[in-house]
Design a protein around this motif. Structure first.
Motif, PDB file in Angstrom:
ATOM      1  N   ILE A   1      -3.619  10.912   7.184  1.00 40.11           N
ATOM      2  CA  ILE A   1      -2.923  10.047   6.251  1.00 40.11           C
ATOM      3  C   ILE A   1      -3.965   9.504   5.273  1.00 40.11           C
ATOM      4  CG2 ILE A   1      -1.560   7.946   6.011  1.00 40.11           C
ATOM      5  CD1 ILE A   1      -0.683   8.388   8.957  1.00 40.11           C
TER       6      ILE A   1
ATOM      7  N   PHE B   1       4.143  -0.769   8.442  1.00 38.68           N
ATOM      8  CA  PHE B   1       4.485   0.472   7.760  1.00 38.68           C
ATOM      9  C   PHE B   1       5.978   0.740   7.768  1.00 38.68           C
ATOM     10  CE2 PHE B   1       0.583   2.849   6.798  1.00 38.68           C
ATOM     11  CZ  PHE B   1      -0.353   2.020   7.376  1.00 38.68           C
ATOM     12  N   GLY B   2       6.432   1.407   6.719  1.00 38.96           N
ATOM     13  CA  GLY B   2       7.783   1.930   6.692  1.00 38.96           C
ATOM     14  C   GLY B   2       7.856   3.269   7.404  1.00 38.96           C
ATOM     15  N   GLN B   3       9.077   3.824   7.447  1.00 36.57           N
ATOM     16  CA  GLN B   3       9.295   5.079   8.163  1.00 36.57           C
ATOM     17  C   GLN B   3       8.788   6.289   7.388  1.00 36.57           C
ATOM     18  OE1 GLN B   3      13.609   4.665   8.757  1.00 36.57           O
ATOM     19  NE2 GLN B   3      13.200   4.650  10.949  1.00 36.57           N
TER      20      GLN B   3
ATOM     21  N   ARG C   1       0.672  11.678   3.771  1.00 35.72           N
ATOM     22  CA  ARG C   1       0.217  12.648   4.765  1.00 35.72           C
ATOM     23  C   ARG C   1       0.710  14.013   4.323  1.00 35.72           C
ATOM     24  NH1 ARG C   1       1.605  13.623  11.167  1.00 35.72           N
ATOM     25  NH2 ARG C   1      -0.439  14.476  11.736  1.00 35.72           N
TER      26      ARG C   1
ATOM     27  N   TYR D   1       0.458   5.356   1.039  1.00 40.57           N
ATOM     28  CA  TYR D   1      -0.343   6.376   1.704  1.00 40.57           C
ATOM     29  C   TYR D   1       0.440   7.692   1.692  1.00 40.57           C
ATOM     30  CZ  TYR D   1      -3.258   2.693   3.846  1.00 40.57           C
ATOM     31  OH  TYR D   1      -4.110   1.642   4.072  1.00 40.57           O
TER      32      TYR D   1
ATOM     33  N   ALA E   1      -1.104  -4.691   8.615  1.00 42.30           N
ATOM     34  CA  ALA E   1      -0.259  -3.920   7.722  1.00 42.30           C
ATOM     35  C   ALA E   1       0.917  -3.364   8.508  1.00 42.30           C
ATOM     36  CB  ALA E   1      -1.056  -2.787   7.085  1.00 42.30           C
TER      37      ALA E   1
ATOM     38  N   PHE F   1       4.021   7.204   2.905  1.00 43.71           N
ATOM     39  CA  PHE F   1       4.209   5.960   3.642  1.00 43.71           C
ATOM     40  C   PHE F   1       3.904   4.767   2.750  1.00 43.71           C
ATOM     41  CE2 PHE F   1       4.868   7.502   7.881  1.00 43.71           C
ATOM     42  CZ  PHE F   1       4.140   8.668   7.983  1.00 43.71           C
TER      43      PHE F   1
ATOM     44  N   TYR G   1       0.844  -1.196   0.000  1.00 43.64           N
ATOM     45  CA  TYR G   1       0.000   0.000   0.000  1.00 43.64           C
ATOM     46  C   TYR G   1       0.883   1.252   0.000  1.00 43.64           C
ATOM     47  CZ  TYR G   1      -3.224  -3.438   2.060  1.00 43.64           C
ATOM     48  OH  TYR G   1      -3.976  -4.551   2.321  1.00 43.64           O
TER      49      TYR G   1
END
Lengths: 114, 115
Positions: free
Chosen positions: A43, A105-107, A37, A35, A103, A91, A33
């Motif tokens: 987000i 998430f990366g940084q 922000r 996303y 899910a 993201f 995915y």
């Protein structure tokens, strides 16, 4: 086990230039995915891959954004040409195949368009 | 469409204080609800979740109860620590139980806990 990795962590580009963001999901995760922000707001979902196929791209803002996931491994998100309103944190997240899968998430990549 | 509203921050607390972050949602279906946390320099992490009405999610001393009648999922912790300083995001998914998990997020609440 490595988590979701995003490159670069920060990018500053001029309006009109092109930027490519990369996401390496957790190995074996079919779902990927993107996303975004923007300006400290919520987000927002951009799109969802299942392996190499785009499952849902309803959140892509316009045709200046192009996401790919060749081979069903890592994914890239290209912005061309970048506009000021594209600034924000992007993201990436991945999850295993199946239902009710968490899910991860990366940084995030902080993109600044000047 | 679906939406999530959470209280704006920043919220500044002293250590051992009680924390509440309000979250309300609008959804056409019967969503699952989540709280994610982002610690400084890190990615989003799932803190807790609840998938049906009256369920209580809990983790690391944090709790939230799925209130269908008030469409709310408020986050609470009885005694915060400095290490709880982070940005907290309320989120929902109307696709829990289907393949994939598209999330709708609130705007995030920054929490700062002072010693």
């Amino acid at each position: 086990e490595a988590g979701v990795t995003q490159f670069p962590s920060h990018s500053v580009i001029e309006k009109g230039q092109t930027v490519t963001l990369r996401c390496d999901p957790i190995s074996g995760h079919d779902n990927l995915y993107w996303y975004r922000r923007v300006m400290g707001k919520e987000i927002k979902f951009l799109l969802h891959f299942v392996k190499e196929s785009k499952q849902d791209e309803s959140g892509m803002p316009n045709n200046r954004f192009l996401a790919e996931r060749t081979g069903g491994t890592y994914s890239t998100l290209k912005v061309q040409p970048a506009e000021l309103e594209d600034s924000g944190v992007y993201f990436c997240a991945s999850s295993q195949e199946g239902v009710n899968t968490e899910a991860f998430f990366g940084q995030g990549t902080r993109l600044t368009v000047v | 469409g679906d939406s999530v509203t959470q209280m704006e921050g920043p919220v500044t607390l002293s250590e051992e204080a009680f924390l509440t972050i309000n979250c309300t949602y609008t959804a056409t279906g019967y969503p699952s609800l989540f709280w994610y946390v982002q610690y400084p320099g890190e990615g989003l992490q799932l803190l807790l979740k609840a998938t049906k009405a009256d369920d209580k999610g809990s983790n690391k001393g944090f709790e939230a109860t799925y209130r269908k009648e008030t469409t709310s999922f408020h986050l609470e912790k009885g005694s915060v620590q400095v290490s709880d300083s982070a940005v907290y995001f309320c989120a929902l998914s109307d696709r829990w139980g289907a393949a994939g998990n598209k999330l709708t997020f609130g705007g995030g609440t920054r929490v700062l806990v002072k010693p």
